[in-house]
Scaffold this motif. Structure first.
Motif, PDB file in Angstrom:
ATOM      1  N   ASP A  78      34.008  23.341  72.580  1.00 43.28           N
ATOM      2  CA  ASP A  78      34.404  24.140  71.490  1.00 43.28           C
ATOM      3  C   ASP A  78      33.164  23.842  70.400  1.00 43.28           C
ATOM      4  OD1 ASP A  78      36.580  25.359  72.373  1.00 43.28           O
ATOM      5  OD2 ASP A  78      38.106  23.688  71.610  1.00 43.28           O
ATOM      6  N   ARG A  79      32.727  22.728  70.317  1.00 43.26           N
ATOM      7  CA  ARG A  79      31.591  22.665  69.137  1.00 43.26           C
ATOM      8  C   ARG A  79      30.498  23.141  69.705  1.00 43.26           C
ATOM      9  NH1 ARG A  79      27.636  18.649  68.960  1.00 43.26           N
ATOM     10  NH2 ARG A  79      27.046  18.321  66.606  1.00 43.26           N
ATOM     11  N   VAL A  80      30.027  23.439  71.058  1.00 41.79           N
ATOM     12  CA  VAL A  80      28.689  23.999  71.516  1.00 41.79           C
ATOM     13  C   VAL A  80      29.256  25.365  71.238  1.00 41.79           C
ATOM     14  CG1 VAL A  80      27.758  24.489  73.591  1.00 41.79           C
ATOM     15  CG2 VAL A  80      28.195  22.188  73.071  1.00 41.79           C
ATOM     16  N   TYR A  81      30.350  25.932  71.531  1.00 44.82           N
ATOM     17  CA  TYR A  81      30.668  27.562  71.152  1.00 44.82           C
ATOM     18  C   TYR A  81      30.338  27.771  70.010  1.00 44.82           C
ATOM     19  CZ  TYR A  81      32.647  27.408  75.977  1.00 44.82           C
ATOM     20  OH  TYR A  81      32.654  27.363  77.338  1.00 44.82           O
ATOM     21  N   LEU A  82      30.923  27.103  69.010  1.00 45.97           N
ATOM     22  CA  LEU A  82      30.765  27.253  67.536  1.00 45.97           C
ATOM     23  C   LEU A  82      29.224  27.234  67.158  1.00 45.97           C
ATOM     24  CD1 LEU A  82      31.928  27.681  64.722  1.00 45.97           C
ATOM     25  CD2 LEU A  82      32.161  25.208  64.663  1.00 45.97           C
ATOM     26  N   VAL A  83      28.524  26.233  67.472  1.00 48.95           N
ATOM     27  CA  VAL A  83      27.269  26.131  67.182  1.00 48.95           C
ATOM     28  C   VAL A  83      26.362  27.338  67.720  1.00 48.95           C
ATOM     29  CG1 VAL A  83      24.891  24.896  67.773  1.00 48.95           C
ATOM     30  CG2 VAL A  83      27.052  23.593  67.213  1.00 48.95           C
ATOM     31  N   THR A  84      26.772  27.697  68.853  1.00 50.50           N
ATOM     32  CA  THR A  84      25.931  29.177  69.773  1.00 50.50           C
ATOM     33  C   THR A  84      26.433  30.219  68.654  1.00 50.50           C
ATOM     34  OG1 THR A  84      26.490  28.143  71.873  1.00 50.50           O
ATOM     35  CG2 THR A  84      25.788  30.457  71.730  1.00 50.50           C
ATOM     36  N   ASN A 126      28.660  30.898  75.673  1.00 49.41           N
ATOM     37  CA  ASN A 126      30.080  31.245  75.501  1.00 49.41           C
ATOM     38  C   ASN A 126      30.596  32.304  76.596  1.00 49.41           C
ATOM     39  OD1 ASN A 126      28.928  30.188  73.173  1.00 49.41           O
ATOM     40  ND2 ASN A 126      30.575  31.224  71.886  1.00 49.41           N
ATOM     41  N   ARG A 127      29.625  32.834  77.391  1.00 50.81           N
ATOM     42  CA  ARG A 127      30.129  33.773  78.391  1.00 50.81           C
ATOM     43  C   ARG A 127      30.978  34.991  77.996  1.00 50.81           C
ATOM     44  NH1 ARG A 127      29.686  30.639  83.799  1.00 50.81           N
ATOM     45  NH2 ARG A 127      28.607  28.966  83.135  1.00 50.81           N
ATOM     46  N   ILE A 128      30.473  35.509  76.754  1.00 51.59           N
ATOM     47  CA  ILE A 128      31.494  36.694  76.163  1.00 51.59           C
ATOM     48  C   ILE A 128      30.657  37.781  75.879  1.00 51.59           C
ATOM     49  CG2 ILE A 128      32.278  37.411  74.043  1.00 51.59           C
ATOM     50  CD1 ILE A 128      33.303  34.357  73.567  1.00 51.59           C
ATOM     51  N   PHE A 129      30.843  38.859  76.386  1.00 45.88           N
ATOM     52  CA  PHE A 129      30.051  40.092  76.054  1.00 45.88           C
ATOM     53  C   PHE A 129      30.706  40.346  74.486  1.00 45.88           C
ATOM     54  CE2 PHE A 129      29.203  40.775  80.519  1.00 45.88           C
ATOM     55  CZ  PHE A 129      28.024  41.547  80.368  1.00 45.88           C
ATOM     56  N   ASN A 130      29.994  39.876  73.577  1.00 47.86           N
ATOM     57  CA  ASN A 130      30.401  39.775  72.338  1.00 47.86           C
ATOM     58  C   ASN A 130      30.030  41.120  71.472  1.00 47.86           C
ATOM     59  OD1 ASN A 130      31.431  39.153  69.868  1.00 47.86           O
ATOM     60  ND2 ASN A 130      29.502  37.890  69.443  1.00 47.86           N
ATOM     61  N   PHE A 131      30.955  42.234  71.675  1.00 51.28           N
ATOM     62  CA  PHE A 131      30.820  43.599  70.807  1.00 51.28           C
ATOM     63  C   PHE A 131      31.074  43.393  69.598  1.00 51.28           C
ATOM     64  CE2 PHE A 131      29.533  45.098  74.787  1.00 51.28           C
ATOM     65  CZ  PHE A 131      29.150  46.463  74.659  1.00 51.28           C
ATOM     66  N   ALA A 132      31.732  42.184  69.118  1.00 42.53           N
ATOM     67  CA  ALA A 132      32.229  41.937  67.655  1.00 42.53           C
ATOM     68  C   ALA A 132      30.793  41.630  66.756  1.00 42.53           C
ATOM     69  CB  ALA A 132      32.815  40.625  67.673  1.00 42.53           C
ATOM     70  N   GLN A 133      29.558  41.186  67.634  1.00 42.57           N
ATOM     71  CA  GLN A 133      28.272  40.985  66.991  1.00 42.57           C
ATOM     72  C   GLN A 133      27.850  42.231  66.036  1.00 42.57           C
ATOM     73  OE1 GLN A 133      24.955  39.795  69.597  1.00 42.57           O
ATOM     74  NE2 GLN A 133      23.376  41.302  68.336  1.00 42.57           N
TER      75      GLN A 133
END
Length: 312
Positions: free
Chosen positions: A191-197, A35-42
């Motif tokens: 979008d579907r791939v990002y959601l599955v990830t 997703n190429r996101i630094f996901n600090f919402a983890q």
């Protein structure tokens, strides 16, 4: 005085307690890679998973397996909410990466604050007691928590590897991670791939928080420290390298736990910031591992139909 049994015991305990670090690092690295996101919402997902399990087991007296399911459901629900109502909208608005990063920080802090209001700031655990039955193997004490935790982590990592290599959706994830625009040109719905990830990462987080919450005390701010550990492992392992992140998480967890041989235990937490400093200053590109992109090229070069790829 250090003796072989003492060293062996610390080594085994360090291996066992590194299990949840590996899961958190895999989850963070996976979302960053695809997703190429630094996901600090983890951190918000981690908080939701823990307190769902805590509410199910400690507050209502439910069995452990139900608490584990509650952790998974809460993690999936939070990830779904973040993707559909947050990240997807930001992508459609072509938000800058910095704004997406700020959004993840705000979400993690907001969820932590909400958890403080609802559950308080006192450290809690999923089970009333953190003491597990112990079996001696020679001079090494192995708790009833250790082997299931290590086994669950190995099984989860193996399942992720198999999913990315063998499952069609997993191969799409690899293709999107390699080149999202080219993947979409071949009919793969991003979008579907990002959601599955996000959902796959949520499963890893739910498992990791259940393991952590059955061995250590947790408060709402604990998730931030665990997330920083995952970030450090991801950077040092090489951004985009899942297995490098997992290996570094194991090594850092091992070093942190084994450091009790050399420094007082109250300084163990400080090592996290030492690791993070070293990663940012000296290893911003991570350790160089052999990288293979053959699978992504095979997926994109294969005979993909638009109908199959988009799932419509």
């Amino acid at each position: 005085m250090l003796t072989f049994p003492i060293v062996a015991q610390i080594v085994w305990t360090s291996i066992a307690t590194s299990s949840y670090f590996v899961l958190f690092a895999l989850a963070f690295a996976l979302v960053l890679k695809v997703n190429r996101i630094f996901n600090f919402a983890q951190a918000a997902i981690m908080i939701a998973a823990f307190y769902a399990a805590y509410s199910t087991v400690s507050l209502t007296g439910g069995p452990g397996w139900l608490g584990f399911l509650a952790a998974l459901v809460a993690a999936i629900g939070m990830a779904l909410l973040l993707e559909v109502t947050g990240f997807r909208l930001l992508r459609r608005q072509r938000a800058e990466t910095m704004f997406v990063f700020i959004f993840t920080l705000i979400i993690s802090e907001a969820v932590a604050y909400l958890a403080m209001l609802v559950f308080g700031t006192w450290p809690t655990t999923i089970f009333p007691s953190l003491f597990w039955p112990v079996t001696l193997y020679g001079d090494i004490a192995v708790s009833a928590w250790d082997i299931p935790a290590v086994g669950a982590t190995i099984a989860a990592a193996a399942a992720l590897f198999a999913f990315l290599r063998l499952a069609r959706t997993g191969q799409f994830m690899v293709a999107v991670a390699d080149n999202p625009d080219l993947a979409e040109l071949y009919g793969i719905g991003k979008d579907r791939v990002y959601l599955v990830t996000m959902l796959v990462a949520a499963l890893l987080i739910g498992l990791g928080m259940f393991l952590y919450g059955t061995r250590a005390q947790v408060q709402p701010t604990t998730a931030i420290d665990l997330l920083l550990f995952a970030v450090t492992a991801t950077i040092m392992g090489g951004i985009g390298n899942l297995w490098g992140a997992a290996l570094m998480a194991f090594m850092l967890g091992f070093v942190q736990n084994a450091s009790v041989l050399f420094i007082p235990s109250e300084w163990q937490g400080f090592l996290l910031y030492v690791f993070l400093f070293v990663a940012i200053i000296f290893l911003p590109n991570g350790i160089r591992w052999p990288r293979r992109k053959r699978l992504a090229r095979q997926v994109l070069a294969g005979d993909l139909s638009t109908t199959d790829a988009t799932g419509t």
